[in-house]
Design a protein around this motif. Structure first.
Motif, mmCIF file in Angstrom:
data_model
loop_
_atom_site.group_PDB
_atom_site.id
_atom_site.type_symbol
_atom_site.label_atom_id
_atom_site.label_comp_id
_atom_site.label_asym_id
_atom_site.label_seq_id
_atom_site.Cartn_x
_atom_site.Cartn_y
_atom_site.Cartn_z
ATOM 1 N N THR A 112 -17.143 74.575 28.798
ATOM 2 C CA THR A 112 -17.340 73.796 29.840
ATOM 3 C C THR A 112 -16.021 72.389 28.089
ATOM 4 O OG1 THR A 112 -18.576 72.622 27.449
ATOM 5 C CG2 THR A 112 -19.930 74.005 30.148
ATOM 6 N N HIS A 113 -15.786 72.280 27.818
ATOM 7 C CA HIS A 113 -14.914 71.682 26.308
ATOM 8 C C HIS A 113 -15.032 71.811 25.426
ATOM 9 C CE1 HIS A 113 -19.272 69.950 25.973
ATOM 10 N NE2 HIS A 113 -18.623 69.311 25.152
ATOM 11 N N MET A 114 -14.045 71.288 24.723
ATOM 12 C CA MET A 114 -13.624 71.943 23.454
ATOM 13 C C MET A 114 -14.566 71.491 22.352
ATOM 14 S SD MET A 114 -9.910 72.950 23.999
ATOM 15 C CE MET A 114 -9.760 74.351 22.703
ATOM 16 N N ALA B 181 -17.369 70.984 18.888
ATOM 17 C CA ALA B 181 -17.040 72.498 17.900
ATOM 18 C C ALA B 181 -17.925 72.867 18.130
ATOM 19 C CB ALA B 181 -16.911 71.142 16.627
ATOM 20 N N ASP B 182 -19.621 72.118 19.361
ATOM 21 C CA ASP B 182 -20.583 73.200 19.437
ATOM 22 C C ASP B 182 -20.310 73.816 20.557
ATOM 23 O OD1 ASP B 182 -20.387 70.650 20.718
ATOM 24 O OD2 ASP B 182 -22.484 70.363 21.121
ATOM 25 N N HIS B 183 -19.585 73.971 20.553
ATOM 26 C CA HIS B 183 -19.416 74.567 22.719
ATOM 27 C C HIS B 183 -18.154 75.457 22.293
ATOM 28 C CE1 HIS B 183 -21.503 72.275 25.068
ATOM 29 N NE2 HIS B 183 -21.869 72.016 23.608
ATOM 30 N N ILE B 184 -16.809 75.722 20.834
ATOM 31 C CA ILE B 184 -15.976 76.287 20.982
ATOM 32 C C ILE B 184 -16.040 77.252 19.283
ATOM 33 C CG2 ILE B 184 -14.473 75.664 22.971
ATOM 34 C CD1 ILE B 184 -13.165 74.218 20.245
ATOM 35 N N GLY C 299 -22.596 71.891 31.573
ATOM 36 C CA GLY C 299 -22.259 71.053 29.175
ATOM 37 C C GLY C 299 -22.833 69.410 29.258
ATOM 38 N N ASP C 300 -22.310 69.101 28.999
ATOM 39 C CA ASP C 300 -22.867 67.956 28.252
ATOM 40 C C ASP C 300 -23.077 66.673 29.322
ATOM 41 O OD1 ASP C 300 -22.739 69.751 26.327
ATOM 42 O OD2 ASP C 300 -21.902 68.402 24.215
ATOM 43 N N ALA C 301 -23.478 66.827 30.349
ATOM 44 C CA ALA C 301 -23.452 66.092 31.560
ATOM 45 C C ALA C 301 -25.022 65.066 31.389
ATOM 46 C CB ALA C 301 -23.736 66.480 33.138
ATOM 47 N N THR D 251 -26.285 72.493 28.732
ATOM 48 C CA THR D 251 -26.332 72.603 27.029
ATOM 49 C C THR D 251 -27.602 71.839 26.520
ATOM 50 O OG1 THR D 251 -24.193 72.924 27.604
ATOM 51 C CG2 THR D 251 -25.181 73.118 25.055
ATOM 52 N N HIS D 252 -27.599 70.619 26.280
ATOM 53 C CA HIS D 252 -28.172 69.950 25.270
ATOM 54 C C HIS D 252 -29.765 69.881 25.566
ATOM 55 C CE1 HIS D 252 -24.922 69.865 22.688
ATOM 56 N NE2 HIS D 252 -24.341 69.255 23.397
ATOM 57 N N MET D 253 -29.685 69.883 26.680
ATOM 58 C CA MET D 253 -31.583 69.747 27.221
ATOM 59 C C MET D 253 -32.604 70.605 27.018
ATOM 60 S SD MET D 253 -31.174 67.023 29.613
ATOM 61 C CE MET D 253 -31.628 66.598 31.135
HETATM 62 ZN ZN ZN Z 1 -21.885 69.522 23.584
#
Ligand code: ZN
Length: 331
Positions: free
Chosen positions: A153-155, A157-160, A257-259, A304-306
């Motif tokens: 979803t994006h780069m 650190a918590d995703h890649i 992702g982080d929307a 991701t964070h919900m």
């Molecule tokens: Zn995140």
């Protein structure tokens, strides 16, 4: 144009063996002293992965918790920390230590032909409470070699970070898809040197990804990756932040992702973001566009964070946008 490679079914090893054995062992009635039983139960609980599966048409989507981290309320932007803290406290989401427990969810998509991950988690970069993805995959019988693709979803650190473990690709047969603008941004040496402390781990993780992931596919725009999976433009949280739509049999799930971060903030407050966003105005614009549109479309969303498993809908209630967690489906 690159699409996700199909892998022969023989490489897929989705069994529930480990989980079944674990539950079977717990169900025996051996007489043990209470403290030993409590200890054993605690060990068993810690070893079991936190997962939740549901179907989208014929496609199985499994939410896997990669772990969690306590974060201070001051990490959120657009409102004073005390106001953010009060919003969390009103939802009983303020921890006794005065922080918010942020979870990290990774998604496994099984369309019957291939296994695809959405993001790869924090690995050990987030400390001892993160990096549970690989253990969880092992527990449900998925070998790293069986993953055909990882869609990023994006780069951050918590995703890649989970893409590269000890200098080697964690999913050796996977093509890794990521928006070109995130690769450009997070591998820019000038930006890396000037990065604030809290973003340094993301620049470091991006450097490891471009060095060690053999099949990195950079994409520029919305398009279909498989019959059922397509890229959705959600740029704003980062320059190349992207969502993925899973659609099959008239049903769909939009992984964003982080929307959204937490129901205490989102979707009601599009002006609240997080300190990791390089362009807060662009992040707010993405939220202003996505939230009413998702409510209009009655879209099933995963973020991701919900709170785990992070699946629900944005609904309009008396003119206000609120988060409605999806009801748990059994069977
Ligand atoms: Zn995140």
């Amino acid at each position: 144009m690159t699409s996700i490679t199909r892998r022969p079914l023989s490489q897929r090893t989705l069994t529930r063996r480990s989980l079944t054995l674990g539950l079977g062992a717990a169900a025996t009635f051996t007489a043990v002293s209470p403290p030993a039983a409590v200890e054993a139960a605690a060990r068993t609980a810690a070893a079991l992965p936190t997962i939740a599966s549901r179907k989208v048409g014929a496609i199985e989507v499994t939410a896997i918790s990669d772990g969690f981290m306590d974060v201070p309320f001051g990490v959120f932007t657009g409102a004073p920390a005390a106001e953010v803290e009060a919003a969390f406290a009103a939802r009983f989401a303020r921890r006794p230590n005065g922080m918010h427990q942020m979870g990290f969810t990774v998604w496994l998509i099984d369309d019957g032909e291939r296994l695809v991950l959405i993001d790869s988690g924090f690995a050990s970069v987030g400390g001892p409470t993160t990096g549970r993805l690989m253990t969880a995959l092992a527990a449900i019988g998925v070998e790293p070699q069986a993953i055909s693709a990882v869609l990023i979803t994006h780069m951050h650190a918590d995703h890649i970070s989970g893409l590269v473990i000890a200098g080697r690709p964690a999913f050796p047969n996977a093509e890794v898809f990521v928006h070109r603008d995130d690769v450009t941004y997070f591998t820019d040496p000038v930006r890396a040197r000037a990065a604030p402390e809290l973003l340094k781990s993301s620049f470091d993780a991006a450097a490891r990804v471009v060095t060690s992931v053999p099949r990195l596919q950079r994409f520029d725009r919305e398009r279909a990756l498989t019959r059922a999976i397509s890229i959705v433009d959600l740029r704003g949280h980062t320059p190349g932040h992207s969502g993925y739509r899973i659609a099959d049999g008239g049903e769909s799930l939009l992984i964003v992702g982080d929307a959204l971060f937490h129901p205490a903030l989102h979707p009601a407050r599009t002006d609240i973001g997080i300190a990791f966003e390089p362009d807060p105005a662009a992040a707010a614009a993405m939220r202003q566009r996505l939230f009413p549109q998702a409510a209009e479309e009655r879209a099933l969303i995963a973020a991701t964070h919900m709170p785990f498993p992070g699946i629900g809908r944005i609904v309009r209630d008396s003119g206000q946008l609120t988060w409605a967690p999806a009801d748990w489906e059994l069977g």
